[in-house]
Motif scaffolding. Structure first.
Motif, short mmCIF file in Angstrom:
data_model
loop_
_atom_site.label_atom_id
_atom_site.label_comp_id
_atom_site.label_asym_id
_atom_site.label_seq_id
_atom_site.Cartn_x
_atom_site.Cartn_y
_atom_site.Cartn_z
N LEU A 16 1.02 -1.14 -0.11
CA LEU A 16 -0.03 0.31 0.04
C LEU A 16 1.07 1.38 0.20
O LEU A 16 1.67 1.00 1.09
CB LEU A 16 -0.80 -0.48 1.31
CG LEU A 16 -1.98 1.31 1.21
CD1 LEU A 16 -2.50 1.00 0.60
CD2 LEU A 16 -2.80 1.06 2.41
N ASP A 17 0.89 1.92 -1.12
CA ASP A 17 1.45 2.58 -1.15
C ASP A 17 1.23 4.76 -1.51
O ASP A 17 0.34 4.12 -2.64
CB ASP A 17 2.81 3.15 -2.61
CG ASP A 17 3.73 4.30 -1.87
OD1 ASP A 17 4.07 5.20 -1.16
OD2 ASP A 17 5.14 3.35 -2.65
N LEU A 18 0.53 5.57 -0.57
CA LEU A 18 -0.19 6.05 -0.52
C LEU A 18 0.04 7.72 -0.51
O LEU A 18 0.52 8.67 -0.69
CB LEU A 18 -0.95 6.40 0.40
CG LEU A 18 -2.24 5.28 0.14
CD1 LEU A 18 -3.35 5.24 1.25
CD2 LEU A 18 -2.82 5.04 -1.00
N SER A 19 1.94 7.99 -0.30
CA SER A 19 2.90 8.27 0.12
C SER A 19 3.16 8.79 -1.31
O SER A 19 2.32 9.45 -2.43
CB SER A 19 4.41 7.57 -0.05
OG SER A 19 4.81 8.21 -1.59
N PHE A 20 3.37 10.72 -0.85
CA PHE A 20 3.45 11.71 -1.85
C PHE A 20 1.81 12.30 -2.82
O PHE A 20 1.74 12.40 -3.48
CB PHE A 20 4.18 11.78 -2.88
CG PHE A 20 5.89 11.71 -2.53
CD1 PHE A 20 6.69 12.51 -2.43
CD2 PHE A 20 6.67 10.51 -2.76
CE1 PHE A 20 7.87 12.65 -1.91
CE2 PHE A 20 7.74 10.48 -2.23
CZ PHE A 20 9.03 11.12 -2.01
N ASN A 21 1.52 12.38 -0.85
CA ASN A 21 -0.60 13.50 -2.01
C ASN A 21 -0.33 14.26 -0.77
O ASN A 21 0.57 14.79 0.09
CB ASN A 21 -1.15 12.05 -1.79
CG ASN A 21 -1.14 11.06 -2.83
OD1 ASN A 21 -1.46 12.21 -4.18
ND2 ASN A 21 -0.87 10.05 -2.79
N GLN A 22 -1.89 14.42 -1.05
CA GLN A 22 -2.07 15.49 0.12
C GLN A 22 -3.13 15.05 1.85
O GLN A 22 -3.95 15.50 1.88
CB GLN A 22 -2.26 16.96 -0.75
CG GLN A 22 -1.46 17.77 -1.36
CD GLN A 22 -1.80 18.25 -2.88
OE1 GLN A 22 -2.92 18.61 -2.75
NE2 GLN A 22 -1.28 18.81 -3.31
#
Ligand SMILES: *[C@@H]1O[C@H](CO)[C@@H](O)[C@H](O)[C@H]1NC(C)=O
Ligand SMILES: *[C@@H]1O[C@H](CO)[C@@H](O)[C@H](O)[C@H]1NC(C)=O
Ligand SMILES: *[C@@H]1O[C@H](CO)[C@@H](O)[C@H](O)[C@H]1NC(C)=O
Ligand SMILES: *[C@@H]1O[C@H](CO)[C@@H](O)[C@H](O)[C@H]1NC(C)=O
Ligand SMILES: *[C@@H]1O[C@H](CO)[C@@H](O)[C@H](O)[C@H]1NC(C)=O
Ligand SMILES: *[C@@H]1O[C@H](CO)[C@@H](O)[C@H](O)[C@H]1NC(C)=O
Ligand SMILES: *[C@@H]1O[C@H](CO)[C@@H](O)[C@H](O)[C@H]1NC(C)=O
Ligand SMILES: *[C@@H]1O[C@H](CO)[C@@H](O)[C@H](O)[C@H]1NC(C)=O
Ligand SMILES: *[C@@H]1O[C@H](CO)[C@@H](O)[C@H](O)[C@H]1NC(C)=O
Ligand SMILES: *[C@@H]1O[C@H](CO)[C@@H](O)[C@H](O)[C@H]1NC(C)=O
Ligand SMILES: *[C@@H]1O[C@H](CO)[C@@H](O)[C@H](O)[C@H]1NC(C)=O
Ligand SMILES: *[C@@H]1O[C@H](CO)[C@@H](O)[C@H](O)[C@H]1NC(C)=O
Length: 761
Positions: free
Chosen positions: A723-729
């Motif tokens: 699960l990669d949700l990095s680099f968002n807001q």
């Protein structure tokens, strides 16, 4: 009188003598009218196909029935032998049949007919003189009647069936095996393959050893008998053939078989043998066939083979046999088939193997064999060589040039090297040449002619071959598989060159230094063979090849090329919309030509292009969707209506609620991998997408502009591994339900605005 007349006279005299001798013989065998009537009644009552019958159909009422095909009489004219095997009889044999009144019958063969699941008539029990009864492959079903145990003179009883539809349809329950054979003490040849005997080890072993100590042939494969192989079997010293495949013994192979002085064949494949196989069995001087394959828990090692051994067939595939192939294997001068696939053999292949002049098939694939390839210098009959997945090194021996009968050669997954000798491509019988994943190098030299080559499968992928693709390849008209992928081939190939290869089914040219040209008109391209897989990754393609006429394409890989413009919408329609694998990643595509309709696409990889607009709604059948590293934005495509009218039938209402990630993505119920990373998606993550981690293994949304909270809806049976949700807001807390995702190995929520939470797993 001329000398010619003399000669004629003499001839007539001689012939008349001869006829009188024959007459005497016939007279003694002239059939008795009652028995002839019985035979005719039998024929009248049997159903058979007159166009396929060779025996019944030829019976001529005007001639002596003892001369009818399949009928033999004794000197008194009694019918003693009736062979109606394979005479396309399809039924109507019951107890009232006149067959059972042929009281003098000694041999009866009805094998290879089809009595279509009817009960075995009890009438066989009336044939008291029978010594030979063959009812194999007759399609009878149900319990074997107790009357069979009264045919007390039987020497041979064959009730076997190997046809899948009939296995276990005959039963020996009551009477059981013991009751059947108890009084059949003269039996020497008992074949009950496929009969449901349903007996435990000591049971059937005792029955046999007490009633039939002189048995020669015992064939009980697929009989639903269990182990252990009881020591009482040791009494069956005269056994010459033992066939026990397809039962469930869960016990070791007994040592005492090695004491059987006349044993010629031992076959015990797929029957759950365990432990170490006794070596002495392999050394029996009489043994011609041994097959212990498919016993995954059976180990052992090969012994030294005595000189002039008579083994012809040695099969141990899918066992745990280990150790070396002994040098003395060269003593097995009669060996024709050696199959040791998927064992644990190691060390070099004994060079003595090359002296086996009768060898026809050798398969040593999937072992740990080292050293170089055998020369097979005396094995001129070889038809099949399988050595794949070992650790073999060195070159293809020049002696192989003499393998004129070789049809199949598989050397995949070794460390073989050197140039490919030209003769390989002109072996007169070779149909399959499979050499992938080795270290073969250099150029392939041109052949003058290859139009007569019987090659159908040519796989050279994963080597270091260089230079141009030789021209002769385009002349091998029977070619169905051509894989040259992952080599260093150079030069330019025009796709239209493949038009000549009408049978080509599978074309793999990916990852070379090739330029594949697409010049030619659409009508030229419609003459290309009908491909199943068309794999042209990294082939410097500039233009999307015209594949509209492909009607059976399953796999399309055009990744890592330089194709620009829109993805043509006809591609989604080829093979009537059934195109399970589509990889168009790493090109310069800017959009999907509208209107397009996805149908049955399971792997859809469009990553690393320049695609803009809304995320395309993946097909419901999708398993793997990679739209990452494009320029997809939140807005839906202007003509969303086109998608909705497609077979996919997504809900417009849902789509309009969330801008970035269409809710209808959640409808792809088989989805395991979803990668939308590296786009410009905004808005929040739909909670249904998080709920989808019931099936999703990989969810990668990193590097977008997603905002809002991460929905706290990870289900109890969460399958997520990545699960990669990095680099968002994203903001808020790490959802508590994430603890449900116990299989997670990669979790990246960094570079967001997520507050630290005590329950972070
Ligand atoms: C067998 O055929 C004969 C005539 O050939 C007939 O009389 C008899 O009834 C038939 N028997 C059966 C069981 O069909
Ligand atoms: C029974 O007949 C079949 C077919 O003719 C034959 O293959 C088989 O060997 C025979 N069985 C015996 C024991 O002779
Ligand atoms: C075997 O034969 C004996 C003597 O004829 C008879 O008494 C007995 O019932 C028979 N056994 C079986 C199992 O048929
Ligand atoms: C095999 O035998 C067992 C009894 O030992 C029986 O319960 C089972 O139904 C048989 N299997 C088949 C497929 O006939
Ligand atoms: C083995 O076969 C030979 C020749 O047929 C025979 O004389 C001998 O008795 C047999 N041995 C056994 C143990 O049956
Ligand atoms: C094996 O056969 C060869 C040739 O037939 C013969 O010369 C040799 O003596 C035999 N060896 C044994 C051990 O029987
Ligand atoms: C496989 O073979 C190796 C080398 O002979 C041996 O050490 C190992 O125990 C074998 N593995 C099994 C499961 O038999
Ligand atoms: C090659 O195969 C053919 C046909 O199968 C056969 O007739 C011929 O004897 C074989 N040649 C050799 C050397 O075994
Ligand atoms: C190719 O497809 C077009 C239309 O899809 C059809 O008219 C044409 O006959 C096809 N050509 C061949 C060679 O199949
Ligand atoms: C598609 O091709 C790329 C590059 O050739 C490769 O990295 C990727 O794994 C392929 N996608 C799939 C689903 O096989
Ligand atoms: C589309 O959805 C509507 C309403 O749910 C349904 O009646 C219709 O059968 C669906 N059409 C297709 C092709 O699935
Ligand atoms: C998943 O995690 C949440 C929060 O820890 C918990 O309430 C829930 O019972 C878990 N299981 C399921 C099936 O949602």
């Amino acid at each position: 009188m001329t000398s010619q007349m003399h000669f004629r006279l003499l001839l007539v005299l001689l012939l008349s003598d001869l006829y009188s001798i024959i007459d005497v013989k016939l007279a003694s065998a002239r059939c008795l009218s009652e028995e002839m009537d019985l035979l005719l009644q039998l024929r009248n009552n049997l159903t058979y196909d007159a166009s396929l019958s060779t025996k019944l159909v030829s019976w001529d009422e005007q001639s002596d029935c003892c001369s009818w095909r399949g009928v033999r009489c004794d000197d008194a004219g009694h019918v003693i032998d009736l062979d109606l095997s394979s005479d396309s009889i399809s039924g109507n044999l019951d107890d009232s049949s006149s067959l059972f009144r042929l009281q003098f019958l000694r041999r009866l063969n009805l094998a290879g007919n089809s009595f279509d699941s009817t009960q075995l008539p009890t009438g066989f029990g009336m044939l008291k003189e029978l010594v030979y009864l063959n009812l194999s492959e007759t399609g009878f079903a149900g319990q074997i009647p107790s009357e069979f145990s009264r045919i007390s003179r039987l020497v041979t009883l064959d009730l076997s069936t190997f046809s899948p539809g009939y296995i276990l349809s005959l039963k020996l329950e009551s009477p059981n095996l013991n009751m059947l054979i108890h009084n059949l003490t003269r039996l020497r040849d008992l074949r009950l393959d496929g009969v449901d005997i349903a007996a435990a080890g000591d049971d059937w072993c005792h029955a046999l050893s007490s009633a039939l100590p002189d048995l020669r042939v015992l064939s009980l494969s697929y009989c639903n008998i269990s182990g252990p192989l009881d020591s009482s079997l040791a009494k069956l010293q005269s056994l010459s053939v033992i066939k026990l495949d397809g039962n469930i013994f869960s016990s070791p192979l007994p040592d005492f078989f090695a004491e059987f002085a006349n044993l010629t064949a031992l076959s015990a494949g797929s029957c759950g043998l365990t432990g170490e196989a006794p070596q002495r069995i392999f050394q029996l001087p009489t043994l011609r066939t041994i097959d212990l394959s498919n016993n995954r828990e059976l180990g052992g090692s090969l012994p030294e083979f005595p000189e002039n051994g008579s083994l012809e067939t040695l099969e141990l595939s899918y066992t745990y046999f280990s150790g070396n192939l002994p040098d003395s294997i060269g003593n097995l001068k009669m060996l024709s088939s050696l199959r040791l696939f998927g064992c644990n053999f190691s060390g070099p292949i004994a060079s003595s193997i090359s002296s086996l002049s009768q060898l026809i098939a050798i398969d040593l694939s999937v072992n740990h064999l080292t050293g170089s390839l055998p020369s097979f210098s005396l094995s001129r009959k070889l038809s099949s060589i399988g050595l794949r997945d070992n650790k073999l090194i060195g070159k293809i021996p020049l002696e192989w040039k003499g393998l004129k009968n070789l049809t199949f050669l598989d050397l995949s997954d070794n460390s073989l090297s050197g140039e490919l000798p030209a003769f390989l491509f002109s072996l007169p019988s070779l149909e399959t040449l499979t050499l992938p994943n080795n270290r073969f190098s250099g150029q392939i030299s041109e052949l003058e002619s290859a139009s007569l080559s019987p090659l159908e499968q040519l796989d050279l992928s994963g080597n270091n071959l260089e230079g141009p693709i030789p021209k002769f390849v385009f002349k091998i008209t029977g070619l169905s598989t051509l894989s040259l992928a992952s080599n260093k081939f150079t030069g330019t190939v025009e796709l239209v060159e493949f038009i000549e290869l009408k049978n080509l089914f599978s074309l793999h040219l990916s990852y070379n230094k090739l330029s594949v040209g697409t010049s030619g008109s659409d009508s030229d391209f419609s003459l290309l063979p009908q491909f199943n897989s068309f794999m042209l990754a990294s082939c410097k393609l500039q233009k999307f090849p015209f594949l509209k006429n492909q009607s059976r394409l399953n796999m399309l890989d055009l990744s890592e090329n330089q194709i620009t413009g829109e993805i043509p919408n006809w591609i989604w329609e080829v093979h009537d919309g059934y195109l399970p694998y589509v990889n168009l990643s790493h090109n310069h595509f800017t959009g999907l030509q509208e209107p397009y309709h996805f149908h049955t696409h399971q792997y859809l990889d469009l990553h690393s292009n320049l695609l803009i607009g809304g995320i395309p709604l993946p097909p419901r059948s999708a398993v793997y969707v990679d739209f990452s590293s494009n320029k997809f934005t939140s807005s839906l495509p202007a003509d969303i209506g086109n998608h909705l009218s497609s077979a996919m039938n997504f809900s417009i209402a849902n789509n309009s609620i969330v801008g970035g990630i269409p809710l209808s993505l959640c409808n792809a119920s088989l989805l395991e991998v979803l990668d939308l990373s590296g786009n410009s998606l905004s808005s929040s993550i739909p909670s249904c997408l998080i709920e989808k981690s019931r099936s999703l293994v990989v969810l990668d949304l990193h590097g977008n502009k997603l905002s809002g909270n991460i929905p706290d809806t990870f289900p109890g049976d969460c399958k997520l591994e990545t699960l990669d949700l990095s680099f968002n807001q994203l903001e808020g807390k790490v959802p508590e339900s994430l603890v449900n995702c116990t299989k997670l190995t990669v979790l990246n929520l960094g570079h967001n605005r997520i507050g630290s939470s005590p329950s972070t797993p």
